[in-house]
Write a protein that holds these residues in place. Sequence first.
Motif, PDB file in Angstrom:
ATOM      1  N   UNK A 247       0.450   3.760   4.053  1.00 33.97           N
ATOM      2  CA  UNK A 247       0.257   5.205   4.061  1.00 33.97           C
ATOM      3  C   UNK A 247       0.866   5.827   5.309  1.00 33.97           C
ATOM      4  N   UNK A 248       1.567   6.940   5.121  1.00 34.23           N
ATOM      5  CA  UNK A 248       2.126   7.683   6.246  1.00 34.23           C
ATOM      6  C   UNK A 248       1.608   9.114   6.203  1.00 34.23           C
ATOM      7  N   UNK A 249       1.792   9.829   7.295  1.00 34.89           N
ATOM      8  CA  UNK A 249       1.467  11.250   7.317  1.00 34.89           C
ATOM      9  C   UNK A 249       2.352  11.965   8.323  1.00 34.89           C
TER      10      UNK A 249
ATOM     11  N   UNK B 236      14.582   9.156  17.589  1.00 32.80           N
ATOM     12  CA  UNK B 236      13.484   8.631  16.778  1.00 32.80           C
ATOM     13  C   UNK B 236      12.135   9.180  17.228  1.00 32.80           C
ATOM     14  N   UNK B 237      12.012   9.490  18.500  1.00 31.00           N
ATOM     15  CA  UNK B 237      10.746  10.031  18.996  1.00 31.00           C
ATOM     16  C   UNK B 237      10.467  11.441  18.480  1.00 31.00           C
ATOM     17  N   UNK B 238      11.487  12.080  17.955  1.00 30.42           N
ATOM     18  CA  UNK B 238      11.313  13.420  17.397  1.00 30.42           C
ATOM     19  C   UNK B 238      10.817  13.378  15.954  1.00 30.42           C
ATOM     20  N   UNK B 239      10.786  12.181  15.372  1.00 31.25           N
ATOM     21  CA  UNK B 239      10.291  12.010  14.002  1.00 31.25           C
ATOM     22  C   UNK B 239       8.790  12.302  13.963  1.00 31.25           C
ATOM     23  N   UNK B 240       8.358  13.061  12.960  1.00 32.51           N
ATOM     24  CA  UNK B 240       6.952  13.459  12.846  1.00 32.51           C
ATOM     25  C   UNK B 240       6.150  12.574  11.881  1.00 32.51           C
ATOM     26  N   UNK B 241       6.847  11.795  11.052  1.00 33.22           N
ATOM     27  CA  UNK B 241       6.154  10.943  10.091  1.00 33.22           C
ATOM     28  C   UNK B 241       5.729   9.640  10.761  1.00 33.22           C
ATOM     29  N   UNK B 242       4.447   9.326  10.659  1.00 31.06           N
ATOM     30  CA  UNK B 242       3.921   8.134  11.337  1.00 31.06           C
ATOM     31  C   UNK B 242       3.177   7.228  10.350  1.00 31.06           C
ATOM     32  N   UNK B 243       2.992   5.980  10.760  1.00 30.57           N
ATOM     33  CA  UNK B 243       2.236   4.999   9.984  1.00 30.57           C
ATOM     34  C   UNK B 243       0.765   5.131  10.376  1.00 30.57           C
ATOM     35  N   UNK B 244      -0.126   5.335   9.374  1.00 31.18           N
ATOM     36  CA  UNK B 244      -1.537   5.544   9.747  1.00 31.18           C
ATOM     37  C   UNK B 244      -2.404   4.298   9.623  1.00 31.18           C
ATOM     38  N   UNK B 245      -1.805   3.156   9.208  1.00 30.13           N
ATOM     39  CA  UNK B 245      -2.538   1.895   9.271  1.00 30.13           C
ATOM     40  C   UNK B 245      -3.388   1.554   8.069  1.00 30.13           C
ATOM     41  N   UNK B 246      -3.124   2.149   6.919  1.00 28.91           N
ATOM     42  CA  UNK B 246      -3.815   1.766   5.689  1.00 28.91           C
ATOM     43  C   UNK B 246      -2.799   1.087   4.775  1.00 28.91           C
ATOM     44  N   UNK B 247      -3.115  -0.132   4.324  1.00 26.01           N
ATOM     45  CA  UNK B 247      -2.175  -0.929   3.545  1.00 26.01           C
ATOM     46  C   UNK B 247      -2.816  -1.438   2.256  1.00 26.01           C
ATOM     47  N   UNK B 248      -1.966  -1.661   1.252  1.00 20.76           N
ATOM     48  CA  UNK B 248      -2.374  -2.412   0.064  1.00 20.76           C
ATOM     49  C   UNK B 248      -1.317  -3.496  -0.142  1.00 20.76           C
ATOM     50  N   UNK B 249      -1.778  -4.742  -0.228  1.00 20.30           N
ATOM     51  CA  UNK B 249      -0.867  -5.874  -0.385  1.00 20.30           C
ATOM     52  C   UNK B 249      -1.131  -6.604  -1.695  1.00 20.30           C
ATOM     53  N   UNK B 250      -0.060  -7.122  -2.289  1.00 21.36           N
ATOM     54  CA  UNK B 250      -0.231  -8.137  -3.306  1.00 21.36           C
ATOM     55  C   UNK B 250      -0.816  -9.344  -2.590  1.00 21.36           C
ATOM     56  N   UNK B 251      -1.948  -9.838  -3.058  1.00 26.43           N
ATOM     57  CA  UNK B 251      -2.660 -10.881  -2.316  1.00 26.43           C
ATOM     58  C   UNK B 251      -1.824 -12.141  -2.112  1.00 26.43           C
TER      59      UNK B 251
END
Length: 443
Positions: free
Chosen positions: A325-327, A359-374
């Motif tokens: 998930x990103x935001x 790259x530091x001007x990019x506003x989209x970040x990784x929020x740390x919620x993942x779904x993986x194929x087990x």
Amino acid sequence: GISLKKIQKALQTFTPPAGRLQKIKESKQFEVYIDFAHTPNSLENVLVLLRKKAMTKGGNLITVFGCAGERDVSKRSMMGEISGRLSAMSVFTAEDPRSERVESIIEEMVEGALKSGAKEFSIDAGEKIKKKSNKHLFVRIPERGEAISFVVQKLAQKKDIVVICGKGHEKSMAYDGTEHPWSDQVAVKNALTTRKNVAAVVLAAGLGTRLNSRLPKVLHKIAGRAMLAYTIQTIRAARVGEIVIVVGYGKDLVKKKIGGAVTFAFQKNPKGGTAQATIVGLKKVSNDIENVLVLYGDDSAFYEAETIEAVIDSHKRMGAMVSFVTLIKVDPTGLGRIVRDGSGRLLGIVEEKDATEAQRKIKEINDGLYVFNKNWLVKNLPIVKKSLVTGEYYLVNLIAVAIKRKEKVNVFRLKDEKEWFGVSTRQQLAEAKKKMEERFKNV
């Protein structure tokens, strides 16, 4: 002048009031009732009735209830004694604790249960309880949602009768001056209709050094409740039935405050990193699980259940090996940036310290919620390399692994940035409290 037969026939057409000996239709293997009983007299009347019915069926009566904070203290022991005497199994939990500690209220209920001759059992003894149906037992589970999930998913057996008392028709629960949305009916239905092939691993082993407290980070309160409690409730509402909590510092305290239907995994080395913590959690996940939701216990209190469900559904629909998930963050300082090419295709995630000026001007970040194929996750976690800077193994590095191997990576952008809020400092904790109170102000 109206016959008894006509009266009975007419009554059968009535819709009974919600929360008054309300039978939950979704439960097929055992009966579940919700009742408003919150006084000694009303509790005893309900339990006498249902105990007789359970005995007739050849099953046990299991009772879930709590006592309100800042209200008649004398009834707590009385209600504990009544349930201990009449129920085969009593589960003591929260019911509008207000400014009082749930554990302290439960302790007074326990005094009455012990007077009745009932014995305390541990949650870990769940399998053994089934063999002790002739005994009167009780357990403490402070989180009401976990108490309900424990009973519905792990304790109740065919022919048993479960009754959940105290809240009835009510739609909120009071914690420390804040009314939190709550429904026993919804909690029961969620527990009965879970996704059987999805599990969640919640990373909650941190100390939270910057909070200047000896309390485990995830137990710090937001509007009267531990931040981890919100995460668990949201996952339950998203109907993820299997939840593993990875604990480390203060593990026994986390178990005591949060324990219920969740499974705990212990990370011996809290500095091993998020990838290592996920490995520890995966060992507790059932073999038949297909997809695993992984998230952090200190930044997930504000997610909506609908969002969690949407991420899982998107992952399945895309046939992805990994989804994250990103935001869009107005101020992304300190956070990893999402790097894309000119057509919007994902290229990778770059940490701020490694990012170029552009790259530091990019506003989209990784929020740390993942779904993986087990299966994919189990196979690739061991190849995550140790950080040369911190010596930790980072879960986020799996995104680079998937991209390099041209595996299917699904990016889910969060529509409302208010659903993600990390808590690492006292200031952020205070801000989280204000945000949660604002969210609940119309409850």
